[in-house]
Write an enzyme that holds these catalytic residues in place. Structure first.
Site, mmCIF file in Angstrom:
data_model
loop_
_atom_site.group_PDB
_atom_site.id
_atom_site.type_symbol
_atom_site.label_atom_id
_atom_site.label_comp_id
_atom_site.label_asym_id
_atom_site.label_seq_id
_atom_site.Cartn_x
_atom_site.Cartn_y
_atom_site.Cartn_z
ATOM 1 N N ASP A 110 24.937 83.407 50.050
ATOM 2 C CA ASP A 110 25.372 83.891 51.080
ATOM 3 C C ASP A 110 25.791 83.138 52.067
ATOM 4 O O ASP A 110 25.994 81.932 52.271
ATOM 5 C CB ASP A 110 24.172 84.929 51.680
ATOM 6 C CG ASP A 110 22.768 83.925 52.096
ATOM 7 O OD1 ASP A 110 22.856 82.728 51.964
ATOM 8 O OD2 ASP A 110 21.977 84.639 51.896
ATOM 9 N N ASN A 156 10.635 90.155 55.282
ATOM 10 C CA ASN A 156 10.933 91.495 54.933
ATOM 11 C C ASN A 156 11.111 91.694 53.406
ATOM 12 O O ASN A 156 11.681 92.706 52.962
ATOM 13 C CB ASN A 156 11.921 92.193 55.621
ATOM 14 C CG ASN A 156 13.376 91.689 55.367
ATOM 15 O OD1 ASN A 156 13.545 90.804 54.538
ATOM 16 N ND2 ASN A 156 14.157 92.436 56.136
ATOM 17 N N GLU A 204 19.241 93.159 52.249
ATOM 18 C CA GLU A 204 18.021 93.652 53.209
ATOM 19 C C GLU A 204 17.542 95.009 52.538
ATOM 20 O O GLU A 204 17.931 95.400 51.338
ATOM 21 C CB GLU A 204 18.680 94.068 54.422
ATOM 22 C CG GLU A 204 19.377 93.127 55.248
ATOM 23 C CD GLU A 204 18.326 91.968 55.758
ATOM 24 O OE1 GLU A 204 17.126 91.710 55.214
ATOM 25 O OE2 GLU A 204 18.811 91.172 56.776
ATOM 26 N N HIS A 225 13.710 90.091 51.771
ATOM 27 C CA HIS A 225 15.171 89.931 51.246
ATOM 28 C C HIS A 225 15.336 88.833 50.275
ATOM 29 O O HIS A 225 14.733 87.861 50.439
ATOM 30 C CB HIS A 225 16.312 90.293 52.536
ATOM 31 C CG HIS A 225 16.187 88.972 53.350
ATOM 32 N ND1 HIS A 225 16.258 89.069 54.774
ATOM 33 C CD2 HIS A 225 16.389 87.580 53.226
ATOM 34 C CE1 HIS A 225 16.206 87.735 55.467
ATOM 35 N NE2 HIS A 225 16.187 87.023 54.227
HETATM 36 C C1 GLP Z 1 17.793 83.551 55.140
HETATM 37 C C2 GLP Z 1 18.859 83.447 54.120
HETATM 38 C C3 GLP Z 1 17.935 83.640 52.893
HETATM 39 C C4 GLP Z 1 16.526 82.716 52.839
HETATM 40 C C5 GLP Z 1 15.764 83.610 53.631
HETATM 41 C C6 GLP Z 1 14.200 82.612 54.039
HETATM 42 O O1 GLP Z 1 18.027 84.735 55.944
HETATM 43 N N1 GLP Z 1 19.832 84.303 53.975
HETATM 44 O O2 GLP Z 1 18.753 83.310 51.828
HETATM 45 O O3 GLP Z 1 15.833 82.836 51.505
HETATM 46 O O4 GLP Z 1 16.366 83.832 55.071
HETATM 47 O O5 GLP Z 1 14.729 81.711 54.914
HETATM 48 P P1 GLP Z 1 13.510 80.249 55.262
HETATM 49 O O6 GLP Z 1 13.703 79.641 53.871
HETATM 50 O O7 GLP Z 1 14.122 79.846 56.358
HETATM 51 O O8 GLP Z 1 12.323 81.002 55.642
#
Ligand code: GLP
Length: 238
Positions: A67, A130, A137, A132
């Site tokens: 992403d 959440n 989402e 995702h």
């Molecule tokens: C972000 C990314 C995701 C990631 C998630 C968790 O928003 N788009 O690909 O897996 O949130 O982030 P973190 O590893 O910092 O908790």
């Protein structure tokens, strides 16, 4: 789906990095699906260390990131391109042009670009509080391909820590691989660390595909999905 629980995020990162390094040794032109966020950082650090110690080359490896935010310049300190350059790409011997990120310009072709490279050998995922994956989402259709998405308020809140704590600085939109795109990878590994992921991991562990927790789509794949957890993220499934 296999769940592996590690003592801490460093030992988790080392185990997963060994798996990625083994793939590249066995298949030098491997196609890696990569994630950003804090979860994969220990894995990337361990992978760099293993690659340097063992002299593993990434010259033929191709990467596709999950992403990217919409509206941030490529060299913005918080763009996912900058993140990947800093945390992984600049420390290994990738070739120029090896890295792909979804964008508004290429999103209609992103899934075909992956197919043309023979598909993703291993897709690395984190998970949002959440549920995702990528930026898919809650309520994203399970058959989605790469697309533009509007970030949930809770996601913008979670990610504000990267933008000086200011939620208004967090972009409202992103381009993400779709859930179907992710499920198309030959092997999928999901990393979750910390207590704030425990609830989403419990839903995933329950094994029922439910669009309100997008990661549960992984339960549609009985084979080739491994969930890497630290003790805190695993605290509700023990
Ligand atoms: C972000 C990314 C995701 C990631 C998630 C968790 O928003 N788009 O690909 O897996 O949130 O982030 P973190 O590893 O910092 O908790």
């Amino acid at each position: 789906m296999e769940f592996k629980v590690f003592e801490d995020k460093e030992s988790l990162g080392k185990a997963l990095a060994e798996c990625l390094a083994a793939l590249v040794k066995q298949k030098p032109n491997a196609v890696l699906g990569l994630a950003t966020g804090s979860s994969p950082i220990p894995t990337y650090q361990a992978l760099i260390q293993i690659a340097h110690e063992e002299g593993i080359s990434f010259k033929e490896v191709t990467t596709f990131n999950l992403d990217e935010y919409v509206g941030l310049p490529e060299d913005d300190p918080e763009s996912y391109r900058t993140f990947m350059r800093k945390e992984l790409f600049s420390s290994l011997d990738f070739m120029e042009g090896a890295h792909h990120f979804p964008s508004e310009e290429n999103m209609k072709d992103y899934d075909s670009m992956i197919d043309r490279k023979g598909g993703i050998d291993i897709q690395v995922l984190g998970i949002g509080t959440n549920g995702h994956i990528g930026f898919n989402e809650p309520e994203t259709p399970f058959d989605s391909k790469t697309h533009v998405t509007t970030l949930a308020e809770s996601t913008r809140h979670d990610n504000a820590r990267f933008f000086g704590g200011d939620i208004n600085a967090v972009p409202k939109k992103a381009v993400t691989m779709g859930l179907r795109t992710i499920l198309g990878a030959k092997e999928i590994v999901l990393i979750a660390t910390g207590k704030n992921k425990a609830e989403a991991i419990k839903k995933l562990h329950d094994g029922k595909a439910d669009p309100s927790c997008p990661a549960t789509i992984l339960s549609e794949r009985p084979e080739g999905v491994t969930i890497y957890l630290d003790k805190e993220a695993a605290s509700l499934i023990a």
